[in-house]
Write an enzyme that holds these catalytic residues in place. Sequence first.
Site, PDB file in Angstrom:
ATOM      1  N   CYS A 164      20.644  51.879  -2.412  1.00  0.00           N
ATOM      2  CA  CYS A 164      21.024  53.270  -2.060  1.00  0.00           C
ATOM      3  C   CYS A 164      20.479  54.250  -3.093  1.00  0.00           C
ATOM      4  O   CYS A 164      21.141  55.247  -3.429  1.00  0.00           O
ATOM      5  CB  CYS A 164      22.538  53.428  -1.913  1.00  0.00           C
ATOM      6  SG  CYS A 164      23.247  52.362  -0.676  1.00  0.00           S
ATOM      7  N   HIS A 171      22.258  58.082  -6.917  1.00  0.00           N
ATOM      8  CA  HIS A 171      22.616  57.325  -5.714  1.00  0.00           C
ATOM      9  C   HIS A 171      22.554  58.286  -4.519  1.00  0.00           C
ATOM     10  O   HIS A 171      22.773  59.482  -4.678  1.00  0.00           O
ATOM     11  CB  HIS A 171      24.055  56.810  -5.915  1.00  0.00           C
ATOM     12  CG  HIS A 171      24.544  55.912  -4.833  1.00  0.00           C
ATOM     13  ND1 HIS A 171      25.067  56.381  -3.647  1.00  0.00           N
ATOM     14  CD2 HIS A 171      24.643  54.562  -4.765  1.00  0.00           C
ATOM     15  CE1 HIS A 171      25.456  55.367  -2.906  1.00  0.00           C
ATOM     16  NE2 HIS A 171      25.208  54.242  -3.550  1.00  0.00           N
ATOM     17  N   ASP A 175      29.153  61.926 -11.491  1.00  0.00           N
ATOM     18  CA  ASP A 175      29.403  60.772 -10.628  1.00  0.00           C
ATOM     19  C   ASP A 175      29.673  59.585 -11.547  1.00  0.00           C
ATOM     20  O   ASP A 175      28.753  59.030 -12.152  1.00  0.00           O
ATOM     21  CB  ASP A 175      28.179  60.535  -9.733  1.00  0.00           C
ATOM     22  CG  ASP A 175      28.303  59.252  -8.911  1.00  0.00           C
ATOM     23  OD1 ASP A 175      29.321  58.546  -9.045  1.00  0.00           O
ATOM     24  OD2 ASP A 175      27.360  58.964  -8.145  1.00  0.00           O
ATOM     25  N   GLN A 218      29.616  54.288 -11.514  1.00  0.00           N
ATOM     26  CA  GLN A 218      29.151  53.108 -12.250  1.00  0.00           C
ATOM     27  C   GLN A 218      29.581  53.108 -13.711  1.00  0.00           C
ATOM     28  O   GLN A 218      29.238  52.183 -14.446  1.00  0.00           O
ATOM     29  CB  GLN A 218      27.623  53.015 -12.186  1.00  0.00           C
ATOM     30  CG  GLN A 218      27.082  52.715 -10.797  1.00  0.00           C
ATOM     31  CD  GLN A 218      27.463  51.328 -10.276  1.00  0.00           C
ATOM     32  OE1 GLN A 218      27.874  50.454 -11.038  1.00  0.00           O
ATOM     33  NE2 GLN A 218      27.338  51.141  -8.977  1.00  0.00           N
ATOM     34  N   LYS A 249      35.153  49.772  -7.692  1.00  0.00           N
ATOM     35  CA  LYS A 249      34.222  49.418  -8.779  1.00  0.00           C
ATOM     36  C   LYS A 249      34.957  49.282 -10.104  1.00  0.00           C
ATOM     37  O   LYS A 249      34.352  49.030 -11.148  1.00  0.00           O
ATOM     38  CB  LYS A 249      33.117  50.463  -8.887  1.00  0.00           C
ATOM     39  CG  LYS A 249      32.215  50.496  -7.635  1.00  0.00           C
ATOM     40  CD  LYS A 249      30.924  51.182  -7.928  1.00  0.00           C
ATOM     41  CE  LYS A 249      30.218  51.682  -6.700  1.00  0.00           C
ATOM     42  NZ  LYS A 249      29.619  50.634  -5.878  1.00  0.00           N
TER      43      LYS A 249
HETATM   44  N1  C6P Z   1      26.936  51.939  -5.380  1.00  0.00           N
HETATM   45  C1  C6P Z   1      25.876  49.753  -5.444  1.00  0.00           C
HETATM   46  O1  C6P Z   1      25.712  48.602  -5.040  1.00  0.00           O
HETATM   47  P1  C6P Z   1      31.185  54.366  -2.748  1.00  0.00           P
HETATM   48  O2  C6P Z   1      30.314  53.689  -1.722  1.00  0.00           O
HETATM   49  O3  C6P Z   1      31.667  55.723  -2.266  1.00  0.00           O
HETATM   50  O4  C6P Z   1      32.259  53.504  -3.264  1.00  0.00           O
HETATM   51  O5  C6P Z   1      30.248  54.648  -4.029  1.00  0.00           O
HETATM   52  C2  C6P Z   1      29.063  55.353  -3.868  1.00  0.00           C
HETATM   53  C3  C6P Z   1      28.295  55.398  -5.134  1.00  0.00           C
HETATM   54  C4  C6P Z   1      28.123  56.613  -5.769  1.00  0.00           C
HETATM   55  N2  C6P Z   1      27.478  56.706  -6.929  1.00  0.00           N
HETATM   56  C5  C6P Z   1      26.959  55.626  -7.533  1.00  0.00           C
HETATM   57  C6  C6P Z   1      26.271  55.790  -8.852  1.00  0.00           C
HETATM   58  C7  C6P Z   1      27.096  54.370  -6.945  1.00  0.00           C
HETATM   59  O6  C6P Z   1      26.586  53.306  -7.557  1.00  0.00           O
HETATM   60  C8  C6P Z   1      27.758  54.249  -5.694  1.00  0.00           C
HETATM   61  C9  C6P Z   1      27.878  52.929  -5.003  1.00  0.00           C
HETATM   62  C10 C6P Z   1      27.006  50.590  -4.866  1.00  0.00           C
HETATM   63  O7  C6P Z   1      25.174  50.222  -6.330  1.00  0.00           O
HETATM   64  C11 C6P Z   1      27.035  50.507  -3.369  1.00  0.00           C
HETATM   65  S1  C6P Z   1      25.649  51.301  -2.623  1.00  0.00           S
END
Ligand code: C6P
Length: 413
Positions: free
Chosen positions: A371, A130, A207, A210, A233
Amino acid sequence: MNQPVQPPVFEVGRIRADFPLLGTTVNGKPLVYLDNAATTQKPRAVIAALVRYYETINANVHRGVHTLSQRATDEFEDARETVRGFLNAASPREIVFTRGATEAINLVAQSYGRTFLRAGDEVLIGEAEHHANIVPWQQLRDSHGTVLQVAPINDAGELDLAAFTKLLSPRTKLVAIGQVSNALGTVNPVAEIIRMAHAQGARVLVDGAQSVGHGPVDVAALDCDFFVFSGHKVFAPTGIGVLYAKAELLEAMPPWQGGGDMIRTVTFEHTQWNDLPWKFEAGTPDIAGGIGLKAALDYLAGLDFTAAARHEHDLLHYATTRAAEIAGLRIIGTAKDKVAVLSFVVAGVNAQDLGVLLDSQGVAIRTGHHCAMPVMTHFGVAGTARASFAFYNTREDVDRFFAALAKALEILA
Ligand code: C6P
């Protein structure tokens, strides 16, 4: 004779009743919510925890001697302890609250990266990361002369472990890798990656944005150095997230933001930092968010997570089978080990148009690059349509999704 033990039935109907938004309509149609990788819906217990906090506690933490402030502090710190248990970290000192996964990665890049990485040191990431796990390392490269290495994925969307191993060397000081890809659903073998990286003396950031919503995480068993996730999430509110880091690293790292709460004493000449983890939590934190996160993790603790994961896999299998029946549909991300994410393109069809037409039928999916633009580049597509499932989804949701998709494709034909 012993009867074979039947796995417990996952009572999805009962679970759905815990999530008020799932019972609503959108555009006059009962909602089919398949955008769980973007954010999950919240159970009543989380919503109630927020209301209870604001109606009966609301006060700032770590500051007042008055009763409400002490209650807010106790509950916020209790939430930290719940997160510790959820991740199986050794101590709440290792749990830093952030705004989310993005902020947690930036914290590591700016504090650990700028302090301990030197020009020429390598940061190794995967091609399917991401943007939150790419851009902070590019910024570090640009300001500090570190080198950003990228391990490729294969055409199933799996990390090419042979290529990863080749890129790993004594120059690698940090590996930053997603446990699950948001755009593809691929599950990375992070335990193996951590073992290999440690053998070369590299630290590892996982990370977990997910992965946390799909199964238990054990940072002690993984032995990762850093682990990040976002509350929203994992059925908790937006605005709260977590950085787990080994205490010895947090002790050695300087704070990345200055302000209230992260200090013990301040004079104009000198500031003494607060203890862990508050050294990294400048300013008033998201108190309600922390309490909501605790409520979400308590809710998850009451579920059979293994049965939930089995249910999600059944949905993925069913949706994948149904997708194969659609002419021109290509699934993007066909890894052997996947969570319930179905990313796809349909020949000659703009993914965004699909998203709009599905939405008009009450079906919420995400479309675009998610993203993860380098993933789109790898597969030669501008974007995909992505249906992402949680344990509260049903086969009926899958059927409604494919019925809506068929109708959308008819309109676009
Ligand atoms: N992915 C998606 O629709 P935040 O925005 O900080 O809560 O998470 C960022 C982030 C970091 N790593 C991974 C693997 C992610 O999937 C995400 C966020 C969302 O897939 C929003 S772009």
